[in-house]
Design a protein around this motif. Sequence first.
Motif, PDB file in Angstrom:
ATOM      1  N   GLY A 156       0.827  -1.212   0.000  1.00  0.00           N
ATOM      2  CA  GLY A 156       0.000   0.000   0.000  1.00  0.00           C
ATOM      3  C   GLY A 156       0.855   1.252   0.000  1.00  0.00           C
ATOM      4  O   GLY A 156       0.550   2.237  -0.673  1.00  0.00           O
ATOM      5  N   ARG A 157       1.961   1.190   0.732  1.00  0.00           N
ATOM      6  CA  ARG A 157       2.847   2.352   0.799  1.00  0.00           C
ATOM      7  C   ARG A 157       3.496   2.626  -0.553  1.00  0.00           C
ATOM      8  O   ARG A 157       3.731   3.774  -0.914  1.00  0.00           O
ATOM      9  N   LEU A 158       3.769   1.568  -1.287  1.00  0.00           N
ATOM     10  CA  LEU A 158       4.334   1.766  -2.634  1.00  0.00           C
ATOM     11  C   LEU A 158       3.315   2.467  -3.524  1.00  0.00           C
ATOM     12  O   LEU A 158       3.641   3.413  -4.246  1.00  0.00           O
ATOM     13  N   ILE A 159       2.064   2.000  -3.460  1.00  0.00           N
ATOM     14  CA  ILE A 159       1.019   2.616  -4.290  1.00  0.00           C
ATOM     15  C   ILE A 159       0.797   4.067  -3.858  1.00  0.00           C
ATOM     16  O   ILE A 159       0.706   4.977  -4.688  1.00  0.00           O
ATOM     17  N   TYR A 160       0.722   4.262  -2.547  1.00  0.00           N
ATOM     18  CA  TYR A 160       0.484   5.595  -1.985  1.00  0.00           C
ATOM     19  C   TYR A 160       1.595   6.566  -2.411  1.00  0.00           C
ATOM     20  O   TYR A 160       1.330   7.661  -2.915  1.00  0.00           O
ATOM     21  N   GLY A 161       2.840   6.151  -2.257  1.00  0.00           N
ATOM     22  CA  GLY A 161       3.959   7.017  -2.622  1.00  0.00           C
ATOM     23  C   GLY A 161       3.988   7.307  -4.114  1.00  0.00           C
ATOM     24  O   GLY A 161       4.176   8.451  -4.540  1.00  0.00           O
ATOM     25  N   ALA A 162       3.768   6.256  -4.911  1.00  0.00           N
ATOM     26  CA  ALA A 162       3.782   6.442  -6.368  1.00  0.00           C
ATOM     27  C   ALA A 162       2.666   7.391  -6.783  1.00  0.00           C
ATOM     28  O   ALA A 162       2.845   8.229  -7.680  1.00  0.00           O
ATOM     29  N   GLY A 163       1.508   7.277  -6.125  1.00  0.00           N
ATOM     30  CA  GLY A 163       0.379   8.162  -6.435  1.00  0.00           C
ATOM     31  C   GLY A 163       0.727   9.613  -6.140  1.00  0.00           C
ATOM     32  O   GLY A 163       0.447  10.507  -6.955  1.00  0.00           O
ATOM     33  N   ILE A 164       1.354   9.863  -5.004  1.00  0.00           N
ATOM     34  CA  ILE A 164       1.740  11.238  -4.651  1.00  0.00           C
ATOM     35  C   ILE A 164       2.724  11.774  -5.690  1.00  0.00           C
ATOM     36  O   ILE A 164       2.591  12.901  -6.172  1.00  0.00           O
TER      37      ILE A 164
END
Lengths: 523, 347
Positions: free
Chosen positions: B291-299
């Motif tokens: 989730g953190r990978l998706i969250y960071g990539a989204g930002i």
Amino acid sequence: MRKVWDFHGGLKLDGHKSMSMQQPITVVPVPKTLVLPIQQHIGEPAHPVVQVGDHVLKGQLIAAAESFVSAPVHASSSGKVVAIEERAIAHPSGLLATCIVIETDGKDEWVPLDAHASDYKQLDPSRLRNLVREAGIVGLGGAGFPSYIKLNPAPAKTIDTLILNGAECEPYITCDAMLMRERARSILDGLLVMRHAVQAKRCLIGIEDNKPEAIKAINEALTLQEKTIVDVVTIPTRYPAGSEKQLIKTLTGIELSQNQLPVHHGIVCHNVGTAVAVGEAILEGKPLISRIVTLTGHAMGKPCNVEARIGTPMQELLDYAELKNQHTDRVIMGGPMMGFVVQETQSPVVKTTNCLLAITQQDVTHEQHPMPCIRCGECARVCPAQLLPQQLYWYARSKDFDKIQEYNLFDCIECGCCVHVCPSHIPLVQYYRFAKTEIWAQERDKVKSDHARERHEFHQLRMERKKQEDEERKRKKREMLKQSQAKDSNKQDAIQAAIARVQAKKQAQHEQENNSTVDDSNK
Amino acid sequence: MKQLISSPHTVFGNSVTRVMLLVIFALVPGYIAYIWFFGWGLLINSVLCIATALACEAWMLHLRNKPLQPFLTDGTALVTALLIALALPPVLPWWLPVLATAFAIIIAKHLYGGIGYNPFNPAMVGYAMCLIAFPKQMTAWLPAMTEQGHAINFADNLRFNFTGKLPEGTGYDALTQATPLDALGIQLQLGNSVTEIQTGFAQFSQYFGVGWDWISILFLAGGLFLIYKRIITWHIPVAMLGSIGILSAIAWLYDPSSNPDPIFHLLGGASMLGAFFIATDPVSASTTPRGRLIYGAGIGAITYVIRTWGGYPDGVAFGVLLMNMAVPTIDYYTQPRVFGHDKADKP
């Protein structure tokens, strides 16, 4: 070096092990009184087979196992049964339990023993398992599951690997380490008996690398021939490496899910202490009446390991190790990560008492105010079950028991790693135990309410049938009434008809008379 | 009381305060570089933000019947205040830092339930509110230090903050400039090429560009320290910087004359501060590794889009706030595979 696998998470903890390993294992003298709970294992309690006033010998059966998941209890010294009553035992619930109390006579006199030192290999594996059951042996690592069941693979299953657990990953505890150092030969003898019982192809002994003396002792005790089937595997020191699932993963790479048993993968796993007990039971005929207990902690004056009879009041052991009362914050049965507080030190040592840990106030971080969870995820990084403790906590708090099961609450092994690292000092394990208990209670309630609903539905069905029957009866009655009424009305009709006929007749007569009158007048 | 004690009985000496103090410690090198290059405005803003944050925190705790101890001293309000101060331009009327911080602590933090319960990053809520409401003041930056020293000295900066007066002969518009990132965006939209802009505008003079680079590199160092101390994990910073880097590299390779190179994107604006200190706010960020990978990539992606096509000078604040909204869904669908389960249980 054998390949070892890694498991997720876990903690490198200060071992505090050397303090209790400074001197060899000593035997605690026979206490005046022995208190033997009839349930010291997972499963059904045993049933007392002695009566108050009976004289018993050391090793004599005093409570028999009647159901499948149960274990018998034996007298751990000779003496007289003085009571069978409720006594305080060491248990997280703090409840009392039925115990057989023996006043020892100091003679420590054995019952005749039935040893199979030379011929155990000729015995049928099922006979061996029965002997293990009769010896009252349960898992000595802490769980206390009756050992004979784990030596009893389903008929179709063949056992590939027999694992001995010598990891002893909890800090402070050293009873297995000392046992391996001092009684390596007994461990191997027990292992070979177990191997015969399950017909395992190979044996692995997993030991954490912080116990080099134990590893050395076992390796030295192995004969050349034994070395072909027994492998001593050094595993990295990391809590909870000694948890059964984590140990199996480390040694074989196989991960067991929450509802799987090792036997599903052809694996059987026992503690090293259990191996010694099995060896003694078969080779010498001795039932399980004593165990090694670590007495340690910074509040203990003389930390050590002792061989104590099952049923010895804990206070005697604490005195033996010179407990410093004024420095003691609490006495724990088990280790600092998973043990529980002993509330009554007169409670007896039981088969699962591996350690009495007396800690000081400096050892615990005291009364810290729990802060809200900041979702830092440190708990998830150390969780050996690869769960998300922060999410489990969230749903346990909001009592969302469906969601918490979607997050696999029941895979939690309650190892305490998450609490150990939590910056908010949240007693997470307590929340998970609470949620598990609530879910079990709900399931029980559901079963009960299903039962009640069925009863209610049956009741309604019966009422419905009764109503229908009543209706039917009433209908019949009404019909009968109608029929009788109909008969009545026939009568009435007849009467009426008769009356009508009579009247008609009368009228006719009357008219005739009138006519005649008229006629007469006309005349 | 003792029978209520549950295992484990010993704990590692971690605490929320320790976490927050380490975050502040890691901010220090970048913070000092910032003052070195852009003057004392940051310090003035920091004092205003911290005073406001502590006052609002205490007031809200009082209203919510919560004890001041341990909540006031947990360090979270301090971190929020410092992040707002670092996001604001150095020369500002005094009420803007106060407003941004009060909004962050009162609305974004306590109205949602205080520490641990805020779905949005409080610092970014306060900053974004002021950016939308007062775009002129919020986008006027100072030029970096030259051989002549800072563009404005401490006393003048302080006087401007509280009276709005600048020294004789200095105009607000002459004093302030857009940030390099902002200037590049505006000029690109006017049809200039990257090379023309980088050679023709003051923002890209040696000092200015170097100042931003140094600040970013020191925030990067602070961030690596936090990863080393296990305060944050690598997932969010790597994913966020990775997505900014990859998107800008693709655009740059496609057309270098209208797209700046990835280094400019990674060291410019709030990329480093955002990746290591803002997006990693644990409360409002995703909590699972994937989730953190998706969250960071989204930002990172939203930041790049806003920088390239949007009207704001930077996009980190909006990127963080937009991804905050997606966190519950991301967390639900990115649960890790549980020990012994075949694959991640898809609920």
